[in-house]
Design a protein around this motif. Sequence first.
Motif, PDB file in Angstrom:
ATOM      1  N   ARG A 173       0.825  -1.213   0.000  1.00 45.78           N
ATOM      2  CA  ARG A 173       0.000   0.000   0.000  1.00 45.78           C
ATOM      3  C   ARG A 173       0.854   1.257   0.000  1.00 45.78           C
ATOM      4  N   LEU A 174       1.956   1.223   0.739  1.00 48.77           N
ATOM      5  CA  LEU A 174       2.851   2.380   0.745  1.00 48.77           C
ATOM      6  C   LEU A 174       3.374   2.658  -0.656  1.00 48.77           C
ATOM      7  N   THR A 175       3.763   1.610  -1.359  1.00 49.52           N
ATOM      8  CA  THR A 175       4.249   1.776  -2.727  1.00 49.52           C
ATOM      9  C   THR A 175       3.143   2.277  -3.638  1.00 49.52           C
ATOM     10  N   ASN A 176       1.960   1.704  -3.513  1.00 48.65           N
ATOM     11  CA  ASN A 176       0.832   2.102  -4.365  1.00 48.65           C
ATOM     12  C   ASN A 176       0.409   3.548  -4.114  1.00 48.65           C
ATOM     13  N   ASP A 177       0.648   4.026  -2.873  1.00 48.60           N
ATOM     14  CA  ASP A 177       0.243   5.387  -2.522  1.00 48.60           C
ATOM     15  C   ASP A 177       1.319   6.428  -2.822  1.00 48.60           C
ATOM     16  N   GLY A 178       2.357   6.009  -3.527  1.00 45.52           N
ATOM     17  CA  GLY A 178       3.343   6.981  -3.974  1.00 45.52           C
ATOM     18  C   GLY A 178       4.657   6.985  -3.226  1.00 45.52           C
TER      19      GLY A 178
END
Length: 267
Positions: A25-30
């Motif tokens: 999620r951290l990666t997906n959120d930028g």
Amino acid sequence: MTALRVLIVDDEAPARRRLRRMLERLTNDGAEAIEVVGEAADGVEALTQLTKLEPDLVLLDIQMPALDGLALAQHASLPPFIFVTAFDEHALAAFEVGAADYLLKPIRRERLQLALERARTRIEAQRDASAKGEGASELDELQATLRRLVAAEPAPASPTPPRIAAREGGSVRLFELAEIGRFWSADKYTCFHHGGAEHVLDEGLGELELRLGAHGFVRVHRSELVDLGWVRAVHSEAGATSLELRDGQRVAVSRRMVAEIKRRLGL
């Protein structure tokens, strides 16, 4: 920058899955790219995975069967690692073995992101130092700080003690550290008294211990952090020792800490 390659080591499969989802999620959120390259259920399996996968960073549980996280960190050559545990009493030992950070379960997203940013900084510094043929000065500085702590030498106090932030509904109240003599853990929360009322913090005792050690706070029990300047009496009753603070609070002292606390109090 290339993706940060992470190995997750935890004996509980649900905990590994949760960490993996949080990283995704951290990666997906930028956030900067993170790649989970593998998982291990204990320290022995982690050794095999470390050799095979060569991760940049290890997210490492402490209490595991066969070979626990602290033992693994003490006896193996690890890349930068972050301890992820449900127990806050290992904080000092964790930093003694060179941990980049210490996260308490349940992990908060913003705390995980901060730990990853710190780890990236260390990884980049080590790569730069290696390229230049220099030593890892950040790690040397950390070890020197920990030697002072273990030797009970106070680290230099910052000129302005930090203030303590506690949530109250939709608000955040700030408290002067000098007005607080004790923090304790209860039901996975950290609490303190101020103005006749009890307040709750998001921050764990382990994190507070590291942040407030230079301001006179000492871990006297696994669930108690006390400003020794507030101690007005030491009571020994029925084989148990407790501290009486200037506001009347009584604090239990663990048996292994009694001698050390008395020494620090000049008794």
